[in-house]
Scaffold this motif. Sequence first.
Motif, PDB file in Angstrom:
ATOM      1  N   VAL A   1       5.897   5.803   1.156  1.00 25.35           N
ATOM      2  CA  VAL A   1       4.616   5.629   0.466  1.00 25.35           C
ATOM      3  C   VAL A   1       3.541   6.503   1.115  1.00 25.35           C
ATOM      4  CG1 VAL A   1       2.741   4.005  -0.035  1.00 25.35           C
ATOM      5  CG2 VAL A   1       5.118   3.318  -0.396  1.00 25.35           C
ATOM      6  N   LEU A   2       3.478   6.507   2.432  1.00 26.17           N
ATOM      7  CA  LEU A   2       2.478   7.324   3.127  1.00 26.17           C
ATOM      8  C   LEU A   2       2.732   8.819   2.903  1.00 26.17           C
ATOM      9  CD1 LEU A   2       2.230   5.321   6.467  1.00 26.17           C
ATOM     10  CD2 LEU A   2       0.500   5.464   4.671  1.00 26.17           C
ATOM     11  N   GLU A   3       3.990   9.194   2.916  1.00 27.32           N
ATOM     12  CA  GLU A   3       4.342  10.594   2.657  1.00 27.32           C
ATOM     13  C   GLU A   3       3.926  10.995   1.248  1.00 27.32           C
ATOM     14  OE1 GLU A   3       8.262  13.353   3.382  1.00 27.32           O
ATOM     15  OE2 GLU A   3       8.566  11.410   2.411  1.00 27.32           O
ATOM     16  N   GLU A   4       4.160  10.111   0.276  1.00 32.06           N
ATOM     17  CA  GLU A   4       3.788  10.417  -1.098  1.00 32.06           C
ATOM     18  C   GLU A   4       2.270  10.420  -1.287  1.00 32.06           C
ATOM     19  OE1 GLU A   4       5.878   8.186  -4.090  1.00 32.06           O
ATOM     20  OE2 GLU A   4       7.692   9.388  -3.777  1.00 32.06           O
ATOM     21  N   ALA A   5       1.556   9.621  -0.517  1.00 33.13           N
ATOM     22  CA  ALA A   5       0.092   9.663  -0.584  1.00 33.13           C
ATOM     23  C   ALA A   5      -0.406  11.057  -0.239  1.00 33.13           C
ATOM     24  CB  ALA A   5      -0.516   8.630   0.363  1.00 33.13           C
TER      25      ALA A   5
ATOM     26  N   ASP B   1      11.302   2.570   6.230  1.00 34.19           N
ATOM     27  CA  ASP B   1      11.532   3.787   5.453  1.00 34.19           C
ATOM     28  C   ASP B   1      10.738   3.776   4.155  1.00 34.19           C
ATOM     29  OD1 ASP B   1      13.218   1.725   4.479  1.00 34.19           O
ATOM     30  OD2 ASP B   1      14.525   3.188   3.511  1.00 34.19           O
ATOM     31  N   VAL B   2      10.527   2.592   3.565  1.00 39.99           N
ATOM     32  CA  VAL B   2       9.728   2.483   2.343  1.00 39.99           C
ATOM     33  C   VAL B   2       8.258   2.737   2.663  1.00 39.99           C
ATOM     34  CG1 VAL B   2       8.991   0.953   0.473  1.00 39.99           C
ATOM     35  CG2 VAL B   2      11.360   0.885   1.284  1.00 39.99           C
ATOM     36  N   ALA B   3       7.770   2.133   3.737  1.00 46.34           N
ATOM     37  CA  ALA B   3       6.381   2.338   4.133  1.00 46.34           C
ATOM     38  C   ALA B   3       6.100   3.810   4.411  1.00 46.34           C
ATOM     39  CB  ALA B   3       6.058   1.507   5.371  1.00 46.34           C
TER      40      ALA B   3
ATOM     41  N   MET C   1      -3.134   1.427   3.884  1.00 43.56           N
ATOM     42  CA  MET C   1      -1.756   1.389   3.380  1.00 43.56           C
ATOM     43  C   MET C   1      -0.772   1.011   4.485  1.00 43.56           C
ATOM     44  SD  MET C   1      -1.421   4.486   0.574  1.00 43.56           S
ATOM     45  CE  MET C   1      -2.442   5.700   1.418  1.00 43.56           C
ATOM     46  N   ALA C   2      -1.000   1.508   5.683  1.00 39.60           N
ATOM     47  CA  ALA C   2      -0.111   1.176   6.797  1.00 39.60           C
ATOM     48  C   ALA C   2      -0.179  -0.310   7.134  1.00 39.60           C
ATOM     49  CB  ALA C   2      -0.484   2.011   8.027  1.00 39.60           C
TER      50      ALA C   2
ATOM     51  N   ARG D   1       7.335   0.685  -5.773  1.00 32.82           N
ATOM     52  CA  ARG D   1       7.988   0.607  -4.455  1.00 32.82           C
ATOM     53  C   ARG D   1       7.630  -0.691  -3.735  1.00 32.82           C
ATOM     54  NH1 ARG D   1      10.662   5.126  -3.148  1.00 32.82           N
ATOM     55  NH2 ARG D   1       9.943   7.167  -3.885  1.00 32.82           N
ATOM     56  N   VAL D   2       6.377  -1.082  -3.787  1.00 37.11           N
ATOM     57  CA  VAL D   2       5.980  -2.339  -3.152  1.00 37.11           C
ATOM     58  C   VAL D   2       6.679  -3.513  -3.834  1.00 37.11           C
ATOM     59  CG1 VAL D   2       4.034  -3.887  -2.664  1.00 37.11           C
ATOM     60  CG2 VAL D   2       3.762  -1.415  -2.396  1.00 37.11           C
ATOM     61  N   GLY D   3       6.933  -3.383  -5.142  1.00 37.79           N
ATOM     62  CA  GLY D   3       7.620  -4.437  -5.891  1.00 37.79           C
ATOM     63  C   GLY D   3       9.116  -4.460  -5.719  1.00 37.79           C
ATOM     64  N   GLY D   4       9.666  -3.522  -4.956  1.00 36.35           N
ATOM     65  CA  GLY D   4      11.097  -3.558  -4.647  1.00 36.35           C
ATOM     66  C   GLY D   4      11.932  -2.445  -5.236  1.00 36.35           C
ATOM     67  N   VAL D   5      11.322  -1.570  -6.037  1.00 37.83           N
ATOM     68  CA  VAL D   5      12.066  -0.455  -6.635  1.00 37.83           C
ATOM     69  C   VAL D   5      12.236   0.645  -5.593  1.00 37.83           C
ATOM     70  CG1 VAL D   5      12.030   1.315  -8.438  1.00 37.83           C
ATOM     71  CG2 VAL D   5      11.212  -0.993  -8.932  1.00 37.83           C
TER      72      VAL D   5
END
Length: 299
Positions: free
Chosen positions: A143-147, A138-140, A126-127, A197-201
């Motif tokens: 995502v890792l935090e939510e994983a 901040d988005v990356a 993911m990283a 999130r990857v799509g821009g949301v």
Amino acid sequence: MQNAIVDYIRDKAALVHGKLDEYGFGGNVPPLLLESMRYSLLAGGKRIRPVLVLATCQAVGGNEEHALPFACAIEMIHTYSLIHDDLPCMDDDDYRRGKPTNHKIFGEAQAILAGDALLTESFGLMASGARAAGLPADVALTVLEEASRYAGARGMVAGQVLDMMSENKNVTLKEVEEVHRRKTGDLIAFSVRTGARVGGVRDGELLESLTRFAYGLGLAFQIQDDILDVIGDQKLLGKPVGSDEANKKATYPALIGLERSKRLLEEVISDAKSAISNRKDLKPDRLLDIADFLLSRDR
């Protein structure tokens, strides 16, 4: 329409499978460990979670190529959870996806280590995927935090603990729903949220609507699993039927009966679809079709 979504899911699952097959885990991995990781990772399966990553990214107008590493990483997390769930100390299953479970081939210690390795590798993938997609830092990090949140002690792992604690006990429908929400729903929610999130949301109403849809999908997926464990075809499922009853699992058919479970499945799918069907900032058709497919799946 049903044939179209079946083809879509099959094609995207094949895309994910191909990428997973290419993934080399950085080299210098002991051959036995690599063999056991790949044995379960490439055993097939529905690949619904990675497909949802890709479909959600497309639905919000994102780039599927950017989402593909995240889809593969989530399949690694899911596979690790299956390897560990199948262990004798947990669900004690002999078959998964039509093949002997990992510990039946490689032994319990190696199966545990294969699961550990897949989970850890998923974070690295993911990283690197975030870097390749040019995601803002901040988005990356989100995502890792939510994983960690959705797959860990507050999410999927908690669900497995609650599932084991509920065996041989009288539990309420609300308690069964909580088990399913965590054990199955959390990783499906993470899949949808990550694709978005990857799509821009970013955070906001659209993300919350997609999350409500995902949790409905997760609950429906598990209700259907419960139903199929009663009436499914073992050859199609790739694992024995009747194991829930044998293990005294708390399931929907056990609590409310088979027919009521089928009706509840339809209601849950309908509610899930209503969360996204009328949104103007989304192209929901593919996601809605996936929901309908889950309603009628036989494996």
